[in-house]
Design a protein around this motif. Structure first.
Motif, PDB file in Angstrom:
ATOM      1  N   UNK A 115       0.801  -1.225   0.000  1.00 54.97           N
ATOM      2  CA  UNK A 115       0.000   0.000   0.000  1.00 54.97           C
ATOM      3  C   UNK A 115       0.833   1.274   0.000  1.00 54.97           C
ATOM      4  N   UNK A 116       1.986   1.246   0.655  1.00 51.09           N
ATOM      5  CA  UNK A 116       2.792   2.440   0.862  1.00 51.09           C
ATOM      6  C   UNK A 116       4.049   2.400   0.002  1.00 51.09           C
ATOM      7  N   UNK A 117       4.380   3.528  -0.627  1.00 51.50           N
ATOM      8  CA  UNK A 117       5.622   3.624  -1.401  1.00 51.50           C
ATOM      9  C   UNK A 117       6.822   3.398  -0.490  1.00 51.50           C
ATOM     10  N   UNK A 126       1.090  17.986  -1.267  1.00 50.08           N
ATOM     11  CA  UNK A 126      -0.311  18.234  -0.920  1.00 50.08           C
ATOM     12  C   UNK A 126      -1.179  17.225  -1.649  1.00 50.08           C
ATOM     13  N   UNK A 127      -1.987  16.474  -0.903  1.00 51.57           N
ATOM     14  CA  UNK A 127      -2.826  15.423  -1.474  1.00 51.57           C
ATOM     15  C   UNK A 127      -4.314  15.717  -1.367  1.00 51.57           C
ATOM     16  N   UNK A 170      -6.567   9.893   1.709  1.00 48.65           N
ATOM     17  CA  UNK A 170      -6.071  10.469   0.460  1.00 48.65           C
ATOM     18  C   UNK A 170      -4.808   9.741   0.025  1.00 48.65           C
ATOM     19  N   UNK A 171      -4.715   9.424  -1.271  1.00 51.20           N
ATOM     20  CA  UNK A 171      -3.545   8.724  -1.801  1.00 51.20           C
ATOM     21  C   UNK A 171      -3.380   9.108  -3.261  1.00 51.20           C
ATOM     22  N   UNK A 172      -2.126   9.217  -3.717  1.00 49.92           N
ATOM     23  CA  UNK A 172      -1.891   9.526  -5.119  1.00 49.92           C
ATOM     24  C   UNK A 172      -1.414   8.284  -5.863  1.00 49.92           C
ATOM     25  N   UNK A 173      -1.115   8.443  -7.142  1.00 52.63           N
ATOM     26  CA  UNK A 173      -0.720   7.302  -7.966  1.00 52.63           C
ATOM     27  C   UNK A 173       0.618   6.718  -7.538  1.00 52.63           C
TER      28      UNK A 173
END
Length: 420
Positions: A220-222, A230-231, A264-267
């Protein structure tokens, strides 16, 4: 404003009280470091707590480093408006050169007994009682406390900050309030790595490595976190109240809330974290040459989606730390300097659905340091740092949960005004 409101002349002022020079400053820190601990967390996500370690495990490893170099421009635009732009290159920084701070400052003439100081841009909040100066160096030691190491690596913001200060019946009072963004991932390092003691600083575009995570979080986490991003477009806030009564004492209270969206999460698998903390700081000057400084922090951070009947987030962590620093200004021959000692403790406690007690941490550290002002543009520091920490998550890499680390450093700080 901080502790400098009642400082004796032998103690340097904090960054918030340092006037702009309108000049370009160049600086470099040259280090000789000896370390016997495990591989540093900065070295592809090792388990060590310090800036340096010895991955070979064969005693002290001694190496020279250029730990940091940079330029600080402090233009004066007139009409009470000035600015600061700092670019930095650090050992182990993932970008060769990056932006450290960049902001405008407005200091209008006092209105009666009230002074106003406004900053807008990218900067560190006024939390640390150990840092000061245009390049945000640690003043009396090489390595800041665990509290201020974390402020330096995860709590830089992009926003607007206003400080009002006045004197009432001999009491100096200041109130600071700010709104900010670009700080949604604060809490990532503190959760997956735990506390650390180092002088590496977050930059505008940089990433910081994470250690080996559990099976769920690896999906799940990079593997690296970006401290300034900012997400969710939520505006966070912080506020600080400082009080300096007549006499050699100053007290401050600071509250921070980034108002991050934990879903909130980005690509790139950078997540939002809802991170809040309360902070107390104080200084006491025992005499004109001896100062005691203490800071304590207590906070929480959450991340991920609610899970199970109890609706617990993936991560729900409480973190705490406290330190006491004693500094004595001394003369070393014809050179002014200081000797300092610091003791501190730190811990984290996890109650999430996916990050549990094996990621809890307890630890303590002790630091002894000396500073000599050799020449106008050169200062020499010596430091011995011992870190003792326990974290069960190290078993994932086949490493003993408890680690002892010793780091010895000599650091020559060179600083000059270009064209001076």
């Amino acid at each position: 404003m901080g502790a400098a409101l009642l400082s004796f002349s032998s103690f340097p002022a904090l960054a918030a009280d340092t006037p702009e020079t309108g000049l370009l400053t160049a600086y470099a820190n040259l280090d000789l470091a000896a370390a016997d601990g495990p591989r540093s967390w900065l070295d592809d996500g090792g388990t060590g707590k310090g800036r340096f370690g010895n991955p070979h495990g064969d005693g002290l490893r001694v190496r020279p480093y250029v730990t940091e170099a940079g330029l600080v421009l402090q233009p004066d635009f007139g009409w009470s408006l000035s600015g600061l732009v700092s670019v930095i290159a650090q050992h182990d920084q993932d970008k060769a050169v990056d932006v450290s701070e960049a902001y405008l400052r407005w200091r209008p003439l006092p209105l009666g007994n009230v002074r106003l100081n406004v900053r807008a841009g990218i900067f560190w909040p006024q939390v640390s009682l150990e840092h000061g100066g245009g390049e945000w160096p640690v003043r009396e030691t090489i390595t800041p406390s665990a509290i201020n190491s974390w402020i330096g690596e995860e709590v830089k913001v992009g926003g607007v900050e206003a400080t009002f200060s006045t004197i009432i019946a001999g009491n100096r009072l200041s109130l600071t309030a700010a709104g900010f963004e670009l700080n949604d991932t604060a809490g990532t390092l503190l959760t997956f790595r735990g506390w650390a003691l180092h002088d590496e600083k977050a930059t505008l575009f940089g990433f910081q490595p994470l250690p080996f995570m559990n099976d769920f979080m690896r999906g799940a986490q990079a593997g690296a976190t970006r401290p300034m991003i900012d997400l969710d477009h939520h505006v966070g806030w912080y506020a600080k109240l400082s009080w300096a009564p007549p006499g050699p004492f100053e007290l401050q209270y600071f509250h921070y809330d980034n108002r991050g969206d934990p879903e909130a999460v980005d690509a790139g698998q950078q997540w939002g974290w809802r991170t809040r903390f309360d902070h107390l700081g104080a200084t006491l000057d025992l005499d004109a040459k001896t100062r005691l400084t203490t800071q304590a922090i207590d906070g929480t951070t959450i991340m991920g989606f609610p899970m199970g009947a109890e609706g617990r987030r993936w991560i729900d962590m409480r973190y705490r730390s406290v330190f006491l620093l004693a500094t004595r200004q001394v003369m070393m021959g014809s050179a002014a300097g200081s000797v300092s000692g610091r003791i501190e403790t730190f811990d984290t406690r996890n109650h999430g659905s996916e990050v549990l007690s094996d990621d809890n941490e307890t630890g303590w550290a002790a630091t002894a340091a000396a500073r000599w002002s050799l020449l106008r543009h050169a200062t020499l520091f010596a430091e011995a740092l011992h870190i003792d920490s326990r974290r069960e998550a190290r078993l994932r890499e086949g490493i003993a949960p408890r680690q002892h680390e010793n780091i010895l450093r000599l650091s020559l700080r060179l600083r000059g005004i270009v064209g001076d």
